[in-house]
Design an enzyme around this catalytic site. Structure first.
Site, short mmCIF file in Angstrom:
data_model
loop_
_atom_site.label_atom_id
_atom_site.label_comp_id
_atom_site.label_asym_id
_atom_site.label_seq_id
_atom_site.Cartn_x
_atom_site.Cartn_y
_atom_site.Cartn_z
N HIS A 134 0.82 -1.22 0.00
CA HIS A 134 0.00 0.00 0.00
C HIS A 134 0.85 1.26 0.00
O HIS A 134 0.36 2.36 -0.30
CB HIS A 134 -0.91 -0.02 1.23
CG HIS A 134 -2.19 0.72 1.06
ND1 HIS A 134 -2.27 1.97 0.47
CD2 HIS A 134 -3.46 0.40 1.40
CE1 HIS A 134 -3.53 2.37 0.47
NE2 HIS A 134 -4.28 1.44 1.02
N ASP A 183 -14.37 -3.95 -16.97
CA ASP A 183 -14.75 -4.84 -18.07
C ASP A 183 -13.54 -5.08 -18.97
O ASP A 183 -13.14 -4.21 -19.74
CB ASP A 183 -15.91 -4.22 -18.85
CG ASP A 183 -16.42 -5.13 -19.96
OD1 ASP A 183 -15.81 -6.21 -20.18
OD2 ASP A 183 -17.41 -4.77 -20.60
#
Length: 465
Positions: A173, A406
């Site tokens: 992170h 997508d």
């Protein structure tokens, strides 16, 4: 006796880097927004997609395009292919991409026995079942001079023949926050989906900006304090997947109608009658349900005990520098805020209203204040949060649009933020059905998960119907 069949078969492990000659060797300093993440676990996420084709089709048609588009994406998001460099004390850590040398580990795997539908289901499941589709971040390399070089990201794509695909990610992170990660994934997704199209007709997300780090000035030795804690906690310790025992994870969804009903109830009960946001009321409701679950076995009876929730505010375009930090800035740029509510309020008759009012007040206070002036005090609040009973935090956010990924297969049929299992985190995303609901991920012991589910359903019946 025959050897036990492993649930996954590793087909390929390779290294993906930006196209040759597109990125020069680059060093980036850590900012005071990055430093707090040095000692924390990896950020892990999984995206599940329906895919009815065979493994052969997957390897011939899908994987090459996925790898090629990832390489081009890394040209712009190159720190993900680089290393976190940790020199011996007192020199500070930094990010470095070594052109022609650094790369991201990319694994291709096939499921041999795991049930795809069960893996992506919302129902409680042992947290360890998801680890097989998470990539393994390579261990750090330590030079003779004692300089530690940690890989930053790894990716894995796993096929479940005739059923689906899972794209998994593990990253430290310290390199960037969820806003940057979402930007990276959407850029990669856009390139993959547009394969074979005329580049002039493809609309890609804006490019990330790396040059702002030199204007992010530490307002008061904030990073130094985090570095001291990092060094004292053994900086040589490498973050890895540690699986807590007896833990399960489950996903819950609040519909648009339920959220609107919650909003109406809170507004009616509140003294100022001000409307509340979807994020605030959903978070308040889930936090109350979680704390009620956890305190059932608590030994403390103190009514004045205070529970703390950590929220994060995106500081992009909100800092009073001479040049604003743009929304496409690559890195961490989140300010922590601690919401505090007394036990008798959080467990009382108007618990959701109390939590909602406290969260709203904290957000308003942060947005109206000079965040740079308050930054030196952030650490005090976080330490108070860490030392409290049942500290709770948030991973993800509905506004990140994590279900908009997508890759040419349609939108994900499920998304998981895996690292909530390290304790005390609630995962948030938009609902996958596009109905403007909110999806919540929780990790608890199995017995406590049953209690949480029961309390959640009772709460929905009381407040949201």
């Amino acid at each position: 006796m025959a050897a036990q069949l492993q649930p996954y078969n590793i087909i390929e492990t390779c290294h993906i880097s930006p196209p040759k000659g597109t990125v020069a060797s680059t060093t980036l300093p850590l900012t005071f927004f990055d430093a707090p993440w040095l000692s924390l676990p990896l950020a892990d996420s999984l995206f599940f997609f329906s895919y009815q084709n065979s493994t052969e089709s997957f390897l011939q048609d899908f994987v090459p395009n996925l790898k090629h588009s990832l390489s081009i994406t890394l040209q712009h998001f190159f720190p993900y292919a680089g290393k976190l460099i940790i020199p011996p004390r007192p020199d500070p850590p930094y990010l470095h991409y070594n052109a022609g040398e650094d790369s991201l580990v990319f694994t291709v795997a096939e499921s041999t026995e795991t049930d795809f539908d069960q893996l992506k289901s919302d129902s409680p499941k042992d947290i360890s079942v998801l680890h097989g589709v998470l990539p393994k971040l390579p261990p750090p390399h330590v030079s003779p001079e004692g300089i530690q070089m940690r890989p930053i990201m790894a990716m894995q794509v796993t096929i479940f023949p005739g059923a689906g695909i899972c794209i998994g990610n593990s990253a430290t992170h310290v390199v960037a926050d969820g806003v940057t990660f979402s930007h990276f994934m959407k850029y990669w997704m856009s390139l993959t989906k547009s394969s074979g199209k005329d580049p002039a007709t493809v609309l890609l997300p804006s490019l990330p900006i790396h040059s702002c780090r030199n204007i992010i000035k530490d307002p008061g030795e904030v990073a130094a304090g985090h570095l001291e804690r990092f060094w004292s906690q053994n900086s040589a310790k490498h973050s890895s997947h540690v699986t807590p025992e007896n833990m399960v994870r489950a996903t819950f969804t609040l519909s648009r109608k339920q959220i609107d009903n919650l909003k109406s109830w809170v507004t009616e009960q509140s003294e100022n009658q001000s409307p509340v946001s979807t994020f605030v009321v959903t978070l308040a409701f889930i936090w109350v349900s979680l704390i009620k679950t956890l305190v059932q076995d608590s030994e403390t009876e103190a009514k004045d005990e205070v529970f703390h929730l950590m929220i994060n505010v995106d500081c992009r375009n909100r800092l009073k520098y001479t040049q604003p930090i743009p929304q496409t800035y690559f890195g961490n740029c989140m300010a922590p805020g601690i919401v505090s509510v007394k036990k008798h309020d959080l467990l009382g008759e108007k618990c959701v209203m109390a939590a909602s009012d406290a969260i709203t007040a904290r957000i308003k206070d942060m947005l109206s204040s000079d965040l740079l002036k308050t930054a030196p005090r952030w650490g005090q609040g976080v330490r108070k949060w860490v030392m409290s009973h049942y500290p709770t935090s948030i991973a993800g956010a509905p506004k990140l649009g994590l279900y908009d990924m997508d890759f040419g297969l349609g939108k994900p049929c499920k998304m998981e933020i895996v690292h909530i299992e390290t304790g005390g985190s609630i995962a948030f995303s938009e609902s996958r059905d596009g109905s403007n609901g909110v999806e919540i991920g929780i990790a608890l012991e199995k017995k406590k998960m049953d209690v949480f589910d029961s309390l959640l359903q009772k709460g929905i019946k009381k407040f949201a119907t």
